[in-house]
Design a protein around this motif. Structure first.
Motif, short mmCIF file in Angstrom:
data_model
loop_
_atom_site.label_atom_id
_atom_site.label_comp_id
_atom_site.label_asym_id
_atom_site.label_seq_id
_atom_site.Cartn_x
_atom_site.Cartn_y
_atom_site.Cartn_z
N ASN A 81 0.81 -1.22 0.00
CA ASN A 81 0.00 0.00 0.00
C ASN A 81 0.85 1.28 0.00
N ILE A 82 2.13 1.18 -0.35
CA ILE A 82 3.04 2.34 -0.41
C ILE A 82 3.50 2.51 -1.86
N ARG A 112 9.20 1.65 5.68
CA ARG A 112 8.21 2.22 6.62
C ARG A 112 8.90 3.09 7.67
N ILE A 115 9.77 6.39 6.08
CA ILE A 115 8.57 7.21 5.94
C ILE A 115 8.21 7.82 7.29
#
Length: 121
Positions: A81-82, A112, A115
């Motif tokens: 989903n990134i 992650r 981010i």
């Protein structure tokens, strides 16, 4: 798995429900898009563990606008989903294969963390 068509109805669910999704934004009037289609299909056939999808920007203008598609063909890659990749221009088959292999090998925990720390653009 063969290449699937994405639209406003199934786009988000496809991204959320699959680990890796590679999307080709294209249009039928675009010569490079038409030339790239068999390459995209061939690589899709080699990687049945991933979702390869197409968005017809002529039909799905709302999606094209939402992702600010300005040049086609444009490839977009999502994993977990990134969005990891978004570039316009057709790739030769070996370059698309290399991109697929790089995406598969990524350490998503590290992504992650980047981010979360504001280091990943």
């Amino acid at each position: 798995m063969s290449v699937i068509e994405l639209n406003n109805t199934n786009f988000q669910k496809t991204i959320e429900d699959n680990s890796i999704v590679i999307i080709d934004f294209w249009a039928p009037w675009c010569g490079p898009c038409v030339s790239f289609a068999p390459i995209f299909e061939a690589v899709a056939n080699e990687h049945p563990d991933m979702v390869f999808a197409k968005v017809n920007t002529q039909v799905e203008q709302e999606l094209a606008n939402a992702f600010q598609i300005r040049g086609i063909p444009q490839l977009m890659v999502f994993r977990d989903n990134i969005m990891l990749y978004s570039e316009s221009g057709a790739l030769p088959q070996n370059a698309l294969e290399e991109l697929v292999n790089q995406v598969k090998q990524l350490d998503m925990d590290a992504i992650r963390n980047e981010i979360a720390q504001g280091k990943h653009s």
